[in-house]
Structures are given as C-alpha cells and as structure tokens.
Write a protein that holds these residues in place. Structure first.
Motif, short mmCIF file in Angstrom:
data_model
loop_
_atom_site.label_atom_id
_atom_site.label_comp_id
_atom_site.label_asym_id
_atom_site.label_seq_id
_atom_site.Cartn_x
_atom_site.Cartn_y
_atom_site.Cartn_z
N ILE A 191 -8.71 -19.44 -13.89
CA ILE A 191 -9.40 -19.71 -12.27
C ILE A 191 -10.31 -18.61 -11.99
CG2 ILE A 191 -9.20 -20.18 -10.06
CD1 ILE A 191 -6.68 -21.49 -10.66
N GLY A 192 -11.72 -19.06 -11.70
CA GLY A 192 -12.71 -18.15 -11.48
C GLY A 192 -13.03 -17.98 -10.07
N MET A 193 -13.59 -16.86 -9.59
CA MET A 193 -14.03 -16.75 -8.13
C MET A 193 -15.34 -16.36 -8.17
SD MET A 193 -10.84 -14.61 -6.59
CE MET A 193 -11.28 -14.60 -5.08
N GLY A 194 -16.18 -17.11 -7.52
CA GLY A 194 -17.61 -16.77 -7.47
C GLY A 194 -18.21 -16.19 -6.27
N SER A 195 -19.35 -15.18 -6.38
CA SER A 195 -19.69 -14.54 -5.17
C SER A 195 -20.13 -15.41 -4.21
CB SER A 195 -20.85 -13.62 -5.90
OG SER A 195 -22.02 -14.23 -6.06
N TYR A 196 -19.89 -14.91 -2.75
CA TYR A 196 -20.11 -15.33 -1.44
C TYR A 196 -20.80 -14.66 -0.67
CZ TYR A 196 -18.75 -19.63 1.31
OH TYR A 196 -19.24 -20.64 2.42
N PRO A 197 -21.80 -15.02 0.20
CA PRO A 197 -22.71 -14.00 1.24
C PRO A 197 -21.64 -13.46 2.15
CG PRO A 197 -23.80 -16.23 0.79
CD PRO A 197 -22.34 -16.36 0.36
N PHE A 198 -20.54 -14.31 2.53
CA PHE A 198 -19.81 -13.64 3.69
C PHE A 198 -18.38 -13.61 3.33
CE2 PHE A 198 -23.12 -16.77 5.51
CZ PHE A 198 -23.94 -15.65 5.83
N GLY A 199 -17.68 -12.84 4.02
CA GLY A 199 -16.12 -12.80 3.77
C GLY A 199 -15.62 -11.73 4.63
N SER A 200 -14.27 -11.36 4.26
CA SER A 200 -13.50 -10.01 5.00
C SER A 200 -13.22 -8.75 3.98
CB SER A 200 -12.20 -10.61 5.60
OG SER A 200 -11.47 -11.17 4.69
N VAL A 201 -13.60 -7.71 4.47
CA VAL A 201 -13.37 -6.49 3.51
C VAL A 201 -12.48 -5.60 4.33
CG1 VAL A 201 -15.64 -6.83 2.52
CG2 VAL A 201 -15.53 -5.44 4.62
N ALA A 202 -11.91 -4.55 3.42
CA ALA A 202 -11.09 -3.56 3.97
C ALA A 202 -11.45 -2.35 3.20
CB ALA A 202 -9.60 -3.87 3.93
N PRO A 203 -12.16 -1.59 3.75
CA PRO A 203 -12.27 -0.17 3.02
C PRO A 203 -11.40 0.88 3.65
CG PRO A 203 -14.52 -0.73 4.18
CD PRO A 203 -13.27 -1.65 4.77
N PHE A 204 -10.89 1.78 2.78
CA PHE A 204 -9.88 2.57 3.25
C PHE A 204 -9.88 3.84 2.30
CE2 PHE A 204 -7.44 -0.25 1.05
CZ PHE A 204 -6.67 0.47 0.20
N LEU A 205 -9.63 4.93 2.53
CA LEU A 205 -9.19 6.23 2.13
C LEU A 205 -8.03 6.20 1.63
CD1 LEU A 205 -10.85 8.91 1.04
CD2 LEU A 205 -9.71 10.14 3.08
N ALA A 206 -7.76 6.11 0.25
CA ALA A 206 -6.49 5.65 -0.27
C ALA A 206 -5.33 7.05 -0.06
CB ALA A 206 -6.55 5.78 -1.92
N GLU A 207 -6.11 8.32 0.01
CA GLU A 207 -4.98 9.32 0.44
C GLU A 207 -5.51 10.35 1.30
OE1 GLU A 207 -3.24 11.13 -2.98
OE2 GLU A 207 -2.31 9.20 -3.77
N PRO A 208 -4.88 10.75 2.31
CA PRO A 208 -5.36 12.01 3.06
C PRO A 208 -6.06 13.14 1.98
CG PRO A 208 -3.43 11.04 4.09
CD PRO A 208 -3.40 10.85 2.55
N GLN A 209 -7.02 13.95 2.42
CA GLN A 209 -7.33 15.18 1.72
C GLN A 209 -6.69 16.18 2.17
OE1 GLN A 209 -11.62 14.68 1.85
NE2 GLN A 209 -11.61 14.64 -0.33
N GLU A 210 -6.02 17.04 1.18
CA GLU A 210 -5.19 18.23 2.00
C GLU A 210 -6.22 19.48 1.62
OE1 GLU A 210 -1.80 18.37 -0.63
OE2 GLU A 210 -0.94 16.38 0.48
#
Length: 210
Positions: A191-210
C-alpha cells in the motif's frame, strides 16, 4: 439491501480524501492567505509555537490547513506552521517531525502531508532545509533533522507541505491482511501513501540537550 449498504460504504470511503491536485489548485494556489516569498518572511507572518521536548509516544499534533499562511517552496505555494526551539552551541540535537495519514487513513487512496523543513537561526538565516528521507508506515510518516548549531539561541523550524508533486507516492508499506479464501492465511499487501496539501504534524526535540 446489504448490497446497497456495501456500495454506499465503498463510495463513502472513496470520497474520504479529495483529489490532491485539485485540492492544491483550489485551496492553495487560489487562496488569499498571506504568501511569503522567503523563509524569513514566513517566520514574520505568523506566531511560532513552542516545540515539544521529549513528549513521549503521543506528541501533540498541529493541523496545517488552508487557513494557515503560505510560503513559496521552490516556487510552489505551501501552507506551513512555525515552531521555536532553544538549542545549545556544539551540542548534538535531533528534531523529529511526524505526519499522520489524512482522514484516519479511511478509503482506498491513502494520503499524508509530506513535510518540507526549514531551520532558521535567531537572525532568520536559513541553516538547513529540504525534503528529507521519508520513513514510517501506513498511518504515520516521519523525518529527522539532526546536527549542531554554532551558538546558543532560539531557532525556528518551518514545517511546510511539500506541494511540488501533489498526489505523488511518498511511502510504500507492506500491510498484512487475512486472505479471502482461507481465513487463516495471511498475505502482504503493498500500500502506498501519496502527498497531500494538508494534514496534521508533530515536530519535537527528541531529547533535552544537557
């Protein structure tokens, strides 16, 4: 009666996601929302959301819709959001950006917003950009942005929809399905997924910088 219900259900599934090329033309190209010509202008055109840090397995999602401002990505208008993150000099960082299948992946055609990323410093200078390698599976895809910065400060991540080829396949996945003739048989379905102009995203810093 059962046949009519089944047909109605199938038609509803097909209609769950609009044609991405038509949607892009009607709601992105012809939109009246602000259109930034540069990433620096894009940051000025909207408020930045604080980026999540190590949010766990359920990061908060933000919608990218036709109501968001637009940015020219290689000459192509794209809706976007901006996120701010504090980074420390000479400390490795890893930013992850998840993007979820639109309409809960209902329907025979699967679509997802393919993120195009820009990272800017506190002087609005672009220090990284591009369409990274898409990873993931049907349902959610992700991209990673890793590196180091040369000075402490607040940095800005622009997450835009990659609209250079609406509908183009960005990911293929093998999904295991139960066979029709033998209920116990399991076969992979590609099964493939095509690109779409809209959607939901979640950017995050994976780990705190020490």
């Amino acid at each position: 009666m059962r046949l009519i219900l089944l047909l109605s259900f199938c038609l509803a599934l097909i209609a769950c996601s609009a044609n991405p090329q038509r949607l892009y033309q009607e709601q992105v190209v012809n939109a009246t929302t602000p259109l930034a010509k540069t990433p620096a202008e894009a940051v000025r055109n909207t408020a930045a959301e604080p980026m999540q840090v190590a949010p766990g397995w359920r990061p908060k999602q933000w919608q990218i819709t036709a109501q968001e401002p637009r940015l020219l990505v290689e000459g192509v208008p794209s809706n976007y959001r901006v996120f701010s993150v504090d980074l420390k000099a000479n400390k490795p960082f890893l930013i992850k950006v998840n993007s979820w299948c639109v309409n809960s992946c209902l329907g025979f055609s699967k679509y997802v917003l393919a993120p195009y990323l820009f990272l800017l410093d506190d002087k609005s200078t672009v220090i990284g950009q591009g369409f990274g390698q898409i990873r993931g599976q049907v349902g959610v895809v992700n991209q990673d942005l890793a590196g180091q910065v040369t000075h402490d400060g607040t940095y800005y991540l622009i997450v835009a929809a990659d609209n250079r080829n609406p509908g183009e396949q960005v990911l293929f996945d093998n999904v295991m399905v139960v066979g029709i003739s033998a209920p116990t048989a399991v076969a992979p379905l590609r099964i493939g997924m095509g690109s779409y102009p809209f959607g939901s995203v979640a950017p995050f810093l994976a780990e705190p910088q020490e």
